[in-house]
Design an enzyme around this catalytic site. Sequence first.
Site, PDB file in Angstrom:
ATOM      1  N   ASP A 161      40.710 -14.527 -30.423  1.00  0.00           N
ATOM      2  CA  ASP A 161      42.126 -14.313 -30.092  1.00  0.00           C
ATOM      3  C   ASP A 161      42.200 -12.998 -29.330  1.00  0.00           C
ATOM      4  O   ASP A 161      41.246 -12.200 -29.322  1.00  0.00           O
ATOM      5  CB  ASP A 161      42.936 -14.258 -31.408  1.00  0.00           C
ATOM      6  CG  ASP A 161      44.430 -14.060 -31.195  1.00  0.00           C
ATOM      7  OD1 ASP A 161      44.920 -14.253 -30.059  1.00  0.00           O
ATOM      8  OD2 ASP A 161      45.120 -13.717 -32.173  1.00  0.00           O
ATOM      9  N   ARG A 183      48.943 -28.701 -29.833  1.00  0.00           N
ATOM     10  CA  ARG A 183      50.153 -28.070 -30.358  1.00  0.00           C
ATOM     11  C   ARG A 183      51.294 -29.098 -30.356  1.00  0.00           C
ATOM     12  O   ARG A 183      52.083 -29.175 -31.293  1.00  0.00           O
ATOM     13  CB  ARG A 183      50.545 -26.853 -29.508  1.00  0.00           C
ATOM     14  CG  ARG A 183      49.577 -25.683 -29.592  1.00  0.00           C
ATOM     15  CD  ARG A 183      49.588 -25.041 -30.963  1.00  0.00           C
ATOM     16  NE  ARG A 183      50.905 -24.578 -31.350  1.00  0.00           N
ATOM     17  CZ  ARG A 183      51.458 -23.425 -30.981  1.00  0.00           C
ATOM     18  NH1 ARG A 183      50.789 -22.590 -30.200  1.00  0.00           N
ATOM     19  NH2 ARG A 183      52.675 -23.087 -31.398  1.00  0.00           N
ATOM     20  N   HIS A 193      50.241 -17.793 -38.101  1.00  0.00           N
ATOM     21  CA  HIS A 193      50.637 -18.704 -37.004  1.00  0.00           C
ATOM     22  C   HIS A 193      50.234 -20.122 -37.431  1.00  0.00           C
ATOM     23  O   HIS A 193      49.274 -20.697 -36.904  1.00  0.00           O
ATOM     24  CB  HIS A 193      49.928 -18.275 -35.724  1.00  0.00           C
ATOM     25  CG  HIS A 193      50.483 -18.875 -34.477  1.00  0.00           C
ATOM     26  ND1 HIS A 193      51.592 -19.697 -34.450  1.00  0.00           N
ATOM     27  CD2 HIS A 193      50.078 -18.763 -33.164  1.00  0.00           C
ATOM     28  CE1 HIS A 193      51.844 -20.065 -33.214  1.00  0.00           C
ATOM     29  NE2 HIS A 193      50.944 -19.512 -32.414  1.00  0.00           N
ATOM     30  N   ARG A 205      60.052 -17.731 -33.898  1.00  0.00           N
ATOM     31  CA  ARG A 205      58.929 -16.809 -33.637  1.00  0.00           C
ATOM     32  C   ARG A 205      59.510 -15.410 -33.783  1.00  0.00           C
ATOM     33  O   ARG A 205      60.429 -15.023 -33.060  1.00  0.00           O
ATOM     34  CB  ARG A 205      58.385 -17.032 -32.227  1.00  0.00           C
ATOM     35  CG  ARG A 205      57.483 -15.916 -31.764  1.00  0.00           C
ATOM     36  CD  ARG A 205      56.721 -16.256 -30.509  1.00  0.00           C
ATOM     37  NE  ARG A 205      55.681 -17.224 -30.803  1.00  0.00           N
ATOM     38  CZ  ARG A 205      54.686 -17.525 -29.980  1.00  0.00           C
ATOM     39  NH1 ARG A 205      54.583 -16.921 -28.814  1.00  0.00           N
ATOM     40  NH2 ARG A 205      53.783 -18.423 -30.318  1.00  0.00           N
ATOM     41  N   CYS A 212      43.389 -19.459 -29.193  1.00  0.00           N
ATOM     42  CA  CYS A 212      44.768 -19.963 -29.317  1.00  0.00           C
ATOM     43  C   CYS A 212      45.544 -19.832 -28.019  1.00  0.00           C
ATOM     44  O   CYS A 212      46.527 -20.531 -27.820  1.00  0.00           O
ATOM     45  CB  CYS A 212      45.484 -19.214 -30.434  1.00  0.00           C
ATOM     46  SG  CYS A 212      45.444 -17.426 -30.221  1.00  0.00           S
ATOM     47  N   GLN A 252      49.744 -23.243 -34.943  1.00  0.00           N
ATOM     48  CA  GLN A 252      48.534 -23.126 -34.129  1.00  0.00           C
ATOM     49  C   GLN A 252      47.321 -23.654 -34.896  1.00  0.00           C
ATOM     50  O   GLN A 252      46.521 -24.435 -34.379  1.00  0.00           O
ATOM     51  CB  GLN A 252      48.322 -21.645 -33.761  1.00  0.00           C
ATOM     52  CG  GLN A 252      47.057 -21.404 -32.983  1.00  0.00           C
ATOM     53  CD  GLN A 252      47.120 -21.987 -31.584  1.00  0.00           C
ATOM     54  OE1 GLN A 252      48.063 -21.735 -30.848  1.00  0.00           O
ATOM     55  NE2 GLN A 252      46.141 -22.784 -31.204  1.00  0.00           N
TER      56      GLN A 252
END
Length: 338
Positions: free
Chosen positions: A256, A324, A159, A132, A296, A162
């Site tokens: 988000d 996930r 991402h 990340r 998310c 996700q």
Amino acid sequence: MATAEPIAPAAQATNGTPGTPAAPIERSLRGCDLLTLADFTGPELRAILDRAHELKRLQHERVPHRWLEGRTLAMIFEKPSLRTRCTFETGMTQLGGHAIDLASEHLQMGTRESVPDVARNLERWVDAIMARVFLHSTLETLARFARIPVINGLSDLVHPCQILADLQTIEEHKGHGQLGGLTISYVGDGFNITHSLLFTTGVLGLDLRIATPKGYEPRADVVARAKELAASSDGRIEIVNDPRAAVKDADVIYTDSWISMGQEAERAERQRVFPPYQVNRELVALARRDVIVMHCLPAHRGEEITDDVMDGPHSVVFDQAENRLHAQKAILTLLING
Ligand code: CP
Ligand code: NVA
């Protein structure tokens, strides 16, 4: 925060070997990197989703599936995480393997040691790297210098893990293999989550509508590439500034955070601009009666989503969080074992 590198004009999936050309369409995913979902074809995305559903069933039925016995994943986090850290580590354990969290204060990638040298070391010990990062270009450098799969755990561009978990979640609620023709309405900031939706949903034949404030639209090069990818399917992409128009008759509403990690300096301005894009009861009422609401996470209750929507009957946010685990186990097994 600097801007990410421009995206490549064509699919650039690599097998982690420096100088190796992009793999053909029909390929094993073994050894591939997962940097953006733009690198994967519709059938490859389908294979990952099918594996994710299978692994979820095995986990829920307590059927052992130690497919990565003796394998190790190195995890690099330049930004905080709850879901990504916990699900990658738990996933490796459930698969019979092991994950190491390379705490950033010890690793100091780019200062204590260069990114290429971190990659050259890690490939000698572990079977895959999950990172990340602030800059997507850091992932590209890791992938260029490590001959093992590199998995994007979030960057300033996309991402992907996700969105794979999200697609699995949508299938659970709307029917397996029934993604084609669904309308997904994303409301909020046109950043990394939006970019990954753009790279996936068109390819899979979905109707993606994005509503952002003026000036917060997704990157033009990402939109152009996504439209190119969607051209071979019945996928549609529309970008507007009116959230009410975007959610009309939607099957899925997705939002988000208004202030992503790394954008904290813009907090005051964003809190001024984004309130008309809040996902609240009035907005949800414009969608289909069976709409599902997605986020998310982490959520900022009272900002991009209200408590009553997040805790209400349409919300599937904790299914997304659970998935996930399963989607990433699918990715790990396909990239490490094929
Ligand atoms: N959604 C997500 O990536 O969560 P974390 O930031 O907690 O990993
Ligand atoms: N857009 C958010 C996603 C968090 C999972 C961020 O980058 O902080």
